[in-house]
Scaffold this motif. Structure first.
Motif, PDB file in Angstrom:
ATOM      1  N   SER A  46       0.939  -1.237   0.145  1.00 42.79           N
ATOM      2  CA  SER A  46      -0.050  -0.022   0.089  1.00 42.79           C
ATOM      3  C   SER A  46       0.908   1.394   0.006  1.00 42.79           C
ATOM      4  O   SER A  46       2.022   1.373   0.469  1.00 42.79           O
ATOM      5  CB  SER A  46      -0.904   0.152   1.177  1.00 42.79           C
ATOM      6  OG  SER A  46      -1.594  -0.973   1.369  1.00 42.79           O
ATOM      7  N   TYR A  47       0.493   2.146  -0.566  1.00 46.40           N
ATOM      8  CA  TYR A  47       1.062   3.630  -0.787  1.00 46.40           C
ATOM      9  C   TYR A  47       0.422   4.410  -0.033  1.00 46.40           C
ATOM     10  O   TYR A  47      -1.004   4.636  -0.112  1.00 46.40           O
ATOM     11  CB  TYR A  47       1.212   3.946  -2.143  1.00 46.40           C
ATOM     12  CG  TYR A  47       2.169   3.097  -2.719  1.00 46.40           C
ATOM     13  CD1 TYR A  47       3.716   3.378  -2.685  1.00 46.40           C
ATOM     14  CD2 TYR A  47       1.709   2.028  -3.363  1.00 46.40           C
ATOM     15  CE1 TYR A  47       4.752   2.801  -3.348  1.00 46.40           C
ATOM     16  CE2 TYR A  47       2.942   1.282  -4.272  1.00 46.40           C
ATOM     17  CZ  TYR A  47       4.185   1.507  -4.107  1.00 46.40           C
ATOM     18  OH  TYR A  47       5.147   0.767  -4.686  1.00 46.40           O
ATOM     19  N   TYR A  48       0.906   5.520   0.695  1.00 47.33           N
ATOM     20  CA  TYR A  48       0.230   6.547   1.540  1.00 47.33           C
ATOM     21  C   TYR A  48       1.000   7.877   0.742  1.00 47.33           C
ATOM     22  O   TYR A  48       2.020   8.060   0.929  1.00 47.33           O
ATOM     23  CB  TYR A  48       0.524   6.502   3.145  1.00 47.33           C
ATOM     24  CG  TYR A  48      -0.246   7.695   3.633  1.00 47.33           C
ATOM     25  CD1 TYR A  48      -1.624   7.767   3.847  1.00 47.33           C
ATOM     26  CD2 TYR A  48       0.709   8.871   4.193  1.00 47.33           C
ATOM     27  CE1 TYR A  48      -2.042   8.975   4.599  1.00 47.33           C
ATOM     28  CE2 TYR A  48      -0.202  10.033   4.823  1.00 47.33           C
ATOM     29  CZ  TYR A  48      -1.434  10.009   4.880  1.00 47.33           C
ATOM     30  OH  TYR A  48      -2.018  11.085   5.381  1.00 47.33           O
ATOM     31  N   SER A  76      10.269   6.746   9.672  1.00 49.04           N
ATOM     32  CA  SER A  76      10.313   5.525  10.384  1.00 49.04           C
ATOM     33  C   SER A  76      10.260   5.540  11.848  1.00 49.04           C
ATOM     34  O   SER A  76       9.702   4.689  12.418  1.00 49.04           O
ATOM     35  CB  SER A  76      11.386   4.279   9.561  1.00 49.04           C
ATOM     36  OG  SER A  76      11.081   4.178   8.420  1.00 49.04           O
ATOM     37  N   ALA A  77      11.413   6.467  12.127  1.00 47.41           N
ATOM     38  CA  ALA A  77      11.565   6.601  13.661  1.00 47.41           C
ATOM     39  C   ALA A  77      10.178   7.190  14.243  1.00 47.41           C
ATOM     40  O   ALA A  77      10.111   6.648  15.417  1.00 47.41           O
ATOM     41  CB  ALA A  77      12.761   7.338  13.895  1.00 47.41           C
ATOM     42  N   LYS A 113       5.022   0.308  15.449  1.00 43.56           N
ATOM     43  CA  LYS A 113       5.433  -0.568  14.141  1.00 43.56           C
ATOM     44  C   LYS A 113       6.570  -0.258  13.427  1.00 43.56           C
ATOM     45  O   LYS A 113       6.835   0.939  13.432  1.00 43.56           O
ATOM     46  CB  LYS A 113       3.848  -0.176  13.351  1.00 43.56           C
ATOM     47  CG  LYS A 113       2.799  -1.041  13.944  1.00 43.56           C
ATOM     48  CD  LYS A 113       1.707  -0.734  13.085  1.00 43.56           C
ATOM     49  CE  LYS A 113       0.509  -1.095  13.873  1.00 43.56           C
ATOM     50  NZ  LYS A 113      -0.912  -0.846  12.946  1.00 43.56           N
ATOM     51  N   GLU A 114       7.328  -1.258  12.855  1.00 49.02           N
ATOM     52  CA  GLU A 114       8.247  -1.052  11.894  1.00 49.02           C
ATOM     53  C   GLU A 114       7.651  -1.376  10.560  1.00 49.02           C
ATOM     54  O   GLU A 114       8.601  -2.351   9.916  1.00 49.02           O
ATOM     55  CB  GLU A 114       9.594  -1.760  12.511  1.00 49.02           C
ATOM     56  CG  GLU A 114       9.789  -1.438  13.969  1.00 49.02           C
ATOM     57  CD  GLU A 114      11.466  -1.737  14.392  1.00 49.02           C
ATOM     58  OE1 GLU A 114      12.121  -2.350  13.466  1.00 49.02           O
ATOM     59  OE2 GLU A 114      11.568  -1.818  15.542  1.00 49.02           O
ATOM     60  N   SER A 115       6.725  -0.977  10.041  1.00 53.64           N
ATOM     61  CA  SER A 115       6.266  -1.643   8.788  1.00 53.64           C
ATOM     62  C   SER A 115       6.319  -0.645   7.534  1.00 53.64           C
ATOM     63  O   SER A 115       6.204  -1.008   6.475  1.00 53.64           O
ATOM     64  CB  SER A 115       4.595  -1.927   8.935  1.00 53.64           C
ATOM     65  OG  SER A 115       4.618  -2.676   9.962  1.00 53.64           O
ATOM     66  N   LEU A 140      -1.057  -0.114   8.956  1.00 51.83           N
ATOM     67  CA  LEU A 140      -0.242   1.040   9.145  1.00 51.83           C
ATOM     68  C   LEU A 140      -0.898   2.243   8.420  1.00 51.83           C
ATOM     69  O   LEU A 140      -0.656   3.218   8.707  1.00 51.83           O
ATOM     70  CB  LEU A 140       1.127   0.808   8.545  1.00 51.83           C
ATOM     71  CG  LEU A 140       2.197   1.682   8.829  1.00 51.83           C
ATOM     72  CD1 LEU A 140       2.323   2.152  10.386  1.00 51.83           C
ATOM     73  CD2 LEU A 140       3.398   1.754   8.209  1.00 51.83           C
ATOM     74  N   MET A 141      -1.841   1.822   7.361  1.00 53.93           N
ATOM     75  CA  MET A 141      -2.570   3.219   6.614  1.00 53.93           C
ATOM     76  C   MET A 141      -3.191   3.988   7.669  1.00 53.93           C
ATOM     77  O   MET A 141      -3.226   5.272   7.369  1.00 53.93           O
ATOM     78  CB  MET A 141      -3.229   2.592   5.569  1.00 53.93           C
ATOM     79  CG  MET A 141      -2.316   1.679   4.507  1.00 53.93           C
ATOM     80  SD  MET A 141      -1.218   2.859   3.569  1.00 53.93           S
ATOM     81  CE  MET A 141      -2.062   3.786   2.627  1.00 53.93           C
ATOM     82  N   GLU A 142      -3.986   3.466   8.559  1.00 52.88           N
ATOM     83  CA  GLU A 142      -4.820   4.259   9.324  1.00 52.88           C
ATOM     84  C   GLU A 142      -3.716   4.911  10.224  1.00 52.88           C
ATOM     85  O   GLU A 142      -4.144   6.186  10.615  1.00 52.88           O
ATOM     86  CB  GLU A 142      -6.031   3.691  10.460  1.00 52.88           C
ATOM     87  CG  GLU A 142      -6.666   4.280  11.079  1.00 52.88           C
ATOM     88  CD  GLU A 142      -7.565   5.511  10.352  1.00 52.88           C
ATOM     89  OE1 GLU A 142      -7.750   6.451  10.821  1.00 52.88           O
ATOM     90  OE2 GLU A 142      -7.839   4.907   8.922  1.00 52.88           O
TER      91      GLU A 142
END
Length: 133
Positions: free
Chosen positions: A33-35, A110-111, A119-121, A65-67
């Motif tokens: 998925s892309y955000y 990411s951090a 999460k580290e997704s 992770l999208m939400e």
């Protein structure tokens, strides 16, 4: 005659069974998925130009992770704007400079996501437009 019919039946079913065996060996495709960070990011540069304008998309293979990305969009934008405003326009005009900026942006976002969600997704960060003036 019976032996020939049996051989023909085996030949007809053999090609049908081979692809099924091949399909079992293949791993299922990962869901990606892309955000998109919207609207475009615009920041004044520290030196080497006036400003940078870019569009960024974040890639993940974790649909949940999208939400989280939507929820933390203001913090993500803030992090990216601070990073962009600290850049030298002459450096980020080069392919090497853009790639270094992309890697640093991915690291910082990411951090932030790990700190806020645990999460580290986040898998990648892409510039889909990039303009320095």
């Amino acid at each position: 005659m019976r032996a020939m019919a049996l051989a023909l039946l085996l030949l007809l079913t053999l090609p049908l069974s081979l692809p099924a065996a091949d399909e079992e060996k293949k791993a299922p495709p990962a869901s990606i998925s892309y955000y998109q960070i919207k609207p475009s990011l615009v920041a004044n540069l520290a030196s080497g130009g006036k400003y940078v304008r870019c569009d960024i998309q974040l890639m993940t293979n974790d649909e949940s992770l999208m939400e989280d990305l939507r929820l933390h969009d203001p913090a993500i934008r803030h992090t990216l704007l601070l990073l962009l405003s600290d850049q030298d326009g002459d450096k980020i005009k080069t392919p090497e400079g853009k790639e270094a900026l992309r890697k640093e942006a991915l690291s910082q976002v990411s951090a932030l996501i790990k700190k806020e969600t645990g999460k580290e997704s986040l898998k990648a960060l892409f510039f889909t437009t990039f303009f320095v003036q």
